[in-house]
Design a protein around this motif. Sequence first.
Motif, short mmCIF file in Angstrom:
data_model
loop_
_atom_site.label_atom_id
_atom_site.label_comp_id
_atom_site.label_asym_id
_atom_site.label_seq_id
_atom_site.Cartn_x
_atom_site.Cartn_y
_atom_site.Cartn_z
N GLU A 41 0.82 -1.22 0.00
CA GLU A 41 0.00 0.00 0.00
C GLU A 41 0.86 1.27 0.00
N ALA A 42 2.00 1.19 0.68
CA ALA A 42 2.85 2.38 0.79
C ALA A 42 3.67 2.63 -0.46
N LEU A 43 4.09 1.58 -1.16
CA LEU A 43 5.08 1.74 -2.24
C LEU A 43 4.54 1.47 -3.64
N ASN A 44 3.44 0.74 -3.74
CA ASN A 44 3.02 0.27 -5.06
C ASN A 44 2.61 1.38 -6.01
N SER A 45 2.15 2.50 -5.48
CA SER A 45 1.77 3.61 -6.36
C SER A 45 2.97 4.16 -7.12
N GLU A 46 4.18 3.93 -6.59
CA GLU A 46 5.39 4.43 -7.25
C GLU A 46 6.04 3.39 -8.15
N ILE A 47 6.06 2.12 -7.71
CA ILE A 47 6.76 1.11 -8.51
C ILE A 47 5.82 0.26 -9.35
N SER A 48 4.53 0.23 -9.01
CA SER A 48 3.54 -0.53 -9.77
C SER A 48 3.99 -1.97 -10.01
N ALA A 49 4.21 -2.69 -8.91
CA ALA A 49 4.73 -4.05 -8.98
C ALA A 49 3.68 -5.11 -8.70
N VAL A 50 2.70 -4.79 -7.87
CA VAL A 50 1.71 -5.77 -7.44
C VAL A 50 0.37 -5.42 -8.06
N ILE A 51 -0.24 -6.40 -8.72
CA ILE A 51 -1.52 -6.20 -9.39
C ILE A 51 -2.68 -6.35 -8.42
N GLU A 52 -2.58 -7.36 -7.56
CA GLU A 52 -3.72 -7.72 -6.71
C GLU A 52 -3.22 -8.37 -5.44
N VAL A 53 -3.88 -8.05 -4.33
CA VAL A 53 -3.68 -8.75 -3.05
C VAL A 53 -4.91 -9.61 -2.80
N PHE A 54 -4.69 -10.84 -2.39
CA PHE A 54 -5.80 -11.76 -2.11
C PHE A 54 -6.28 -11.52 -0.68
N GLU A 55 -7.29 -10.69 -0.53
CA GLU A 55 -7.74 -10.25 0.80
C GLU A 55 -8.21 -11.43 1.67
N ASP A 56 -8.86 -12.42 1.05
CA ASP A 56 -9.36 -13.54 1.86
C ASP A 56 -8.22 -14.36 2.45
N VAL A 57 -7.10 -14.47 1.71
CA VAL A 57 -5.95 -15.19 2.23
C VAL A 57 -5.25 -14.39 3.32
N MET A 58 -5.36 -13.08 3.24
CA MET A 58 -4.80 -12.24 4.30
C MET A 58 -5.43 -12.59 5.65
N GLU A 59 -6.73 -12.79 5.64
CA GLU A 59 -7.45 -13.05 6.89
C GLU A 59 -7.33 -14.50 7.33
N ASP A 60 -7.21 -15.41 6.37
CA ASP A 60 -7.12 -16.84 6.70
C ASP A 60 -6.06 -17.49 5.81
N PRO A 61 -4.79 -17.40 6.22
CA PRO A 61 -3.71 -17.93 5.38
C PRO A 61 -3.81 -19.42 5.09
N LEU A 62 -4.60 -20.16 5.86
CA LEU A 62 -4.68 -21.61 5.67
C LEU A 62 -5.78 -22.02 4.68
N GLN A 63 -6.59 -21.06 4.23
CA GLN A 63 -7.80 -21.45 3.50
C GLN A 63 -7.52 -22.10 2.16
N ASP A 64 -6.41 -21.80 1.52
CA ASP A 64 -6.11 -22.40 0.22
C ASP A 64 -5.19 -23.61 0.33
N GLY A 65 -4.89 -24.03 1.55
CA GLY A 65 -4.09 -25.24 1.72
C GLY A 65 -2.63 -24.99 2.05
N MET A 66 -2.27 -23.76 2.45
CA MET A 66 -0.89 -23.51 2.86
C MET A 66 -0.54 -24.37 4.07
N ASN A 67 0.65 -24.99 4.02
CA ASN A 67 1.10 -25.88 5.09
C ASN A 67 1.86 -25.08 6.15
#
Length: 497
Positions: A41-67
């Motif tokens: 959020e702080a840097l992407n407006s300048e470097i334009s490196a990240v297209i999308e953040v997966f908000e649901d994974v932010m809240e529940d990192p295990l939901q997609d099967g991360m070990n």
Amino acid sequence: MKELMSWEEWAALDATGLAELIRKKEAAPEEVAHQAKKGIEALNSEISAVIEVFEDVMEDPLQDGMNPDGVFAGVPFLMKDLGPTIKGRLQEMGSLLMQGNRPEIDSFLTMKFRGAGLNIMGRTTTPEFGLCSSAENPDLYVTRNPWNLRYTTCGSSAGSAASVAAGIVPIAHATDGGGSIRIPAGVNGNIGLKPSRGIFSLAPNNSDLMSVVSSQGGQTRTIRDMAAFVEHTRGGAPGEFMPFWYPDEPYTKLIKKDPGKLRIAVSHEWGDYQATPEIVAELEKTAKFLENLGHDVEWTVPDIDFHLAYEAQTKAYIMNFSQTITEILEGQNLETPPAHLVEPVCIRVWEEGRHATYSERAKMQAHFNELSRTTAAYFEEWDIILTPTMALPTPLVGTTEYLTMSDNPSVYDWFHNLWSIFSYTSIANICGIPGISLPMAKLPNGLPFGMHALAKQGQDGLLLQLGAQIERALDGKWNQGRKPDIHVTKIHEQQLK
């Protein structure tokens, strides 16, 4: 959510160190994911490196099967928007034509990433279909180098390289079809390893036999992260066409020991291409540095038919990318690429390659075979080939001659321009050998610059071992200990401007 730690503390941790905090319960996967998101959020407006953040994974990192018990234990990880797919998530390949594309399955490698404990929390920029050297379509994004916003990150792993260099995440996914891991690593001050053919799986939609030159990999800031990443995500899926390499000793153990005295061949004059004087000066410094570490270093040009190599790689690119575009068109019931949705050089590549015959592809593969045999014979005499990562300095943003936005009417002239700057990396893709870019050099304008080492097939561990020896000799201070202009440690300073 409040920041877990100061940005200075965050930037001092590599992925291995961050995972150790998580294992000790001093941090949770969702907390470190939120800190990475704050960096975006702080840097992407300048470097334009990240297209999308997966908000649901932010809240529940295990939901997609991360070990959570994997070696990386929940470390935030960004995926290049190309290559391995994530079920139900957008993958748009840097193309207006692919907007809204959602794959229906997880790739085998995606599951390996999760199995290693990497928390896939977003996707990063890439040029259209990964074909060119920089992610610069203004209708989508223009990714900029965090060391100096006037310059490109190169590509095609543009956003991943910028995200790691800026300190947002310590590790990110990358792909390499002719240098696309090593080149952006080189110009952004990261470590980038293109592994041997037969390390990372392309299943289920592809294989090493079908893709010929493409490889998966990552960008990191430390050798131990790269060693652990390869060690814990490698391996073939059922039905692979070729055997997969496994080392005699785990890389994470191997890198703790210096290699023996290595025979290192140093060069930069490859066929019609050679490096600029300032880059040659950095190569000379690196050669001397390795000599002081006790290695045998000699300036000698590899006995390789470079003209044949560039010709074969050009043919491979034209045929492979033309086939990729054809398959996309068929999936959308289109006969030709729409000019308002596909970039000019991609259209010309499709036009040039769509009628390629089996005999033309067989001839290309015969050239690959010849080049692989002669390169392997050269490695009977030498352990390492050392070159710069690029022959020319990092281009300014908007240098269209290297972009698929170019109006160059000749596909072959466009590729000639590409090889004139990216002269040293594609041989690894042709031969299936490993190559690594290490952030050892600096250009006169202050930008970092990579030094590039090649080894024979299956000797990825040797490149990591040499990288670890260099890292220790530098006391861990890659890039002379410097940080980019755009960096998480400067967030508060930048917010006050």
